[in-house]
Write a protein that holds these residues in place. Sequence first.
Motif, mmCIF file in Angstrom:
data_model
loop_
_atom_site.group_PDB
_atom_site.id
_atom_site.type_symbol
_atom_site.label_atom_id
_atom_site.label_comp_id
_atom_site.label_asym_id
_atom_site.label_seq_id
_atom_site.Cartn_x
_atom_site.Cartn_y
_atom_site.Cartn_z
ATOM 1 N N PHE A 23 -119.195 -44.173 32.849
ATOM 2 C CA PHE A 23 -118.654 -45.091 33.772
ATOM 3 C C PHE A 23 -119.091 -44.903 35.513
ATOM 4 N N ASP A 24 -119.237 -43.490 35.743
ATOM 5 C CA ASP A 24 -119.482 -43.121 36.984
ATOM 6 C C ASP A 24 -120.995 -43.123 37.547
ATOM 7 N N TYR A 25 -121.886 -43.315 36.375
ATOM 8 C CA TYR A 25 -123.369 -43.181 36.825
ATOM 9 C C TYR A 25 -124.058 -44.449 35.973
ATOM 10 N N ALA A 26 -124.916 -44.765 36.761
ATOM 11 C CA ALA A 26 -125.922 -46.068 36.066
ATOM 12 C C ALA A 26 -126.960 -45.174 35.411
ATOM 13 N N ILE A 27 -126.984 -45.305 34.115
ATOM 14 C CA ILE A 27 -127.867 -44.202 33.361
ATOM 15 C C ILE A 27 -129.426 -45.049 32.998
ATOM 16 N N ASP A 28 -130.223 -44.224 33.456
ATOM 17 C CA ASP A 28 -131.661 -44.593 33.404
ATOM 18 C C ASP A 28 -132.090 -44.588 32.130
ATOM 19 N N THR A 29 -132.644 -43.015 31.872
ATOM 20 C CA THR A 29 -133.301 -42.717 30.599
ATOM 21 C C THR A 29 -132.546 -41.393 30.106
ATOM 22 N N THR A 30 -132.915 -41.245 28.900
ATOM 23 C CA THR A 30 -132.270 -40.107 28.183
ATOM 24 C C THR A 30 -133.155 -39.179 27.581
ATOM 25 N N TYR A 31 -132.735 -37.856 27.372
ATOM 26 C CA TYR A 31 -133.776 -36.795 27.111
ATOM 27 C C TYR A 31 -132.822 -35.970 26.106
ATOM 28 N N GLU A 32 -133.450 -35.457 25.095
ATOM 29 C CA GLU A 32 -132.942 -34.418 24.233
ATOM 30 C C GLU A 32 -133.538 -32.936 24.711
ATOM 31 N N ALA A 33 -132.512 -32.168 24.979
ATOM 32 C CA ALA A 33 -132.838 -30.790 25.318
ATOM 33 C C ALA A 33 -132.233 -29.848 24.546
ATOM 34 N N GLY A 34 -133.153 -28.701 24.115
ATOM 35 C CA GLY A 34 -132.569 -27.651 23.513
ATOM 36 C C GLY A 34 -131.768 -26.758 24.385
ATOM 37 N N ILE A 35 -130.795 -25.794 24.011
ATOM 38 C CA ILE A 35 -130.050 -25.148 24.891
ATOM 39 C C ILE A 35 -130.045 -23.523 24.394
ATOM 40 N N VAL A 36 -130.218 -22.653 25.472
ATOM 41 C CA VAL A 36 -130.219 -21.295 25.034
ATOM 42 C C VAL A 36 -128.826 -20.767 25.098
ATOM 43 N N LEU A 37 -128.440 -20.362 23.991
ATOM 44 C CA LEU A 37 -127.154 -19.923 23.837
ATOM 45 C C LEU A 37 -127.050 -18.390 23.247
ATOM 46 N N THR A 38 -125.935 -17.654 23.311
ATOM 47 C CA THR A 38 -126.007 -16.483 22.771
ATOM 48 C C THR A 38 -125.154 -16.630 21.316
ATOM 49 N N GLY A 39 -124.946 -15.607 20.492
ATOM 50 C CA GLY A 39 -124.412 -15.525 19.201
ATOM 51 C C GLY A 39 -122.970 -16.102 19.338
ATOM 52 N N GLU A 127 -127.720 -33.791 25.193
ATOM 53 C CA GLU A 127 -128.486 -35.087 25.627
ATOM 54 C C GLU A 127 -128.122 -35.281 27.033
ATOM 55 N N LEU A 128 -129.247 -35.426 27.792
ATOM 56 C CA LEU A 128 -129.364 -35.262 29.179
ATOM 57 C C LEU A 128 -129.785 -36.610 29.750
ATOM 58 N N ALA A 129 -128.994 -37.336 30.628
ATOM 59 C CA ALA A 129 -129.317 -38.359 31.248
ATOM 60 C C ALA A 129 -129.968 -38.471 32.633
ATOM 61 N N LEU A 130 -131.057 -38.998 33.197
ATOM 62 C CA LEU A 130 -131.138 -39.130 34.400
ATOM 63 C C LEU A 130 -130.521 -40.531 34.910
ATOM 64 N N ALA A 131 -129.606 -40.479 36.067
ATOM 65 C CA ALA A 131 -128.943 -41.516 36.352
ATOM 66 C C ALA A 131 -128.774 -41.609 37.754
ATOM 67 N N LYS A 132 -128.289 -42.632 38.281
ATOM 68 C CA LYS A 132 -127.678 -42.997 39.771
ATOM 69 C C LYS A 132 -126.482 -43.065 40.010
ATOM 70 N N GLY A 133 -125.622 -42.510 41.061
ATOM 71 C CA GLY A 133 -124.313 -42.684 41.079
ATOM 72 C C GLY A 133 -123.835 -44.018 41.436
ATOM 73 N N ARG A 134 -122.821 -44.569 40.750
ATOM 74 C CA ARG A 134 -122.449 -45.650 41.010
ATOM 75 C C ARG A 134 -121.301 -45.926 42.306
ATOM 76 N N LYS A 135 -121.439 -47.065 42.914
ATOM 77 C CA LYS A 135 -120.450 -47.023 44.218
ATOM 78 C C LYS A 135 -119.362 -47.664 43.553
ATOM 79 N N ALA A 136 -117.895 -47.656 44.495
ATOM 80 C CA ALA A 136 -116.653 -48.138 43.930
ATOM 81 C C ALA A 136 -116.779 -49.769 43.399
ATOM 82 N N HIS A 137 -117.466 -50.517 44.076
ATOM 83 C CA HIS A 137 -117.764 -51.781 43.794
ATOM 84 C C HIS A 137 -118.368 -52.024 42.494
ATOM 85 N N ASP A 138 -119.552 -51.357 42.161
ATOM 86 C CA ASP A 138 -120.041 -51.107 40.761
ATOM 87 C C ASP A 138 -119.111 -50.974 39.734
#
Length: 160
Positions: A23-39, A127-138
């Motif tokens: 809702f807050d962002y206009a999503i452009d492209t999405t990426y799948e990224a691994g994440i480094v976690l502890t046990g 799932e990571l998205a490259l997005a641009k913030g939306r203004k209130a009117h958007d």
Amino acid sequence: MPRPKPATFDKKKIVAENRRARFDYAIDTTYEAGIVLTGTEVKSLRFGEGSIAESYAEVGDNGVWLINSNVPEFSHGNRYNHEPKRPRKLLLHEREVRKLHGAVAREGMTLVPLMIYFNSQGRAKVELALAKGRKAHDKREAIKERDWKREAGRLMRERG
């Protein structure tokens, strides 16, 4: 030869979802990224705990980092427990990191995590998205469009 990535990633168990981001962002492209976690972080996530509501990703000199994500301490973790809000490294290909760095630096875009999930191999992914913030009117426009689609669907169901 590496196989091409599917349009939608293979999600088995969704742990945390950032529904507000769509809702807050206009999503452009999405990426799948691994994440480094502890046990203990993995165990916490497997129990379905974790939040990415206020989190974002940052591109630094040494990779991409997930900032402000909350993975609560594991209940049976004793002294080996993790810090709940620590920055976590995201695993992406070097060319993806360069592409994200360029988009964030030049075009003023934001990296927003949409969800954390476990894939079919049991690995935690973001799932990571490259997005641009939306203004209130958007945002108001998006609400109108969503309401109209809901109303149109209702009318079509009534007419048969």
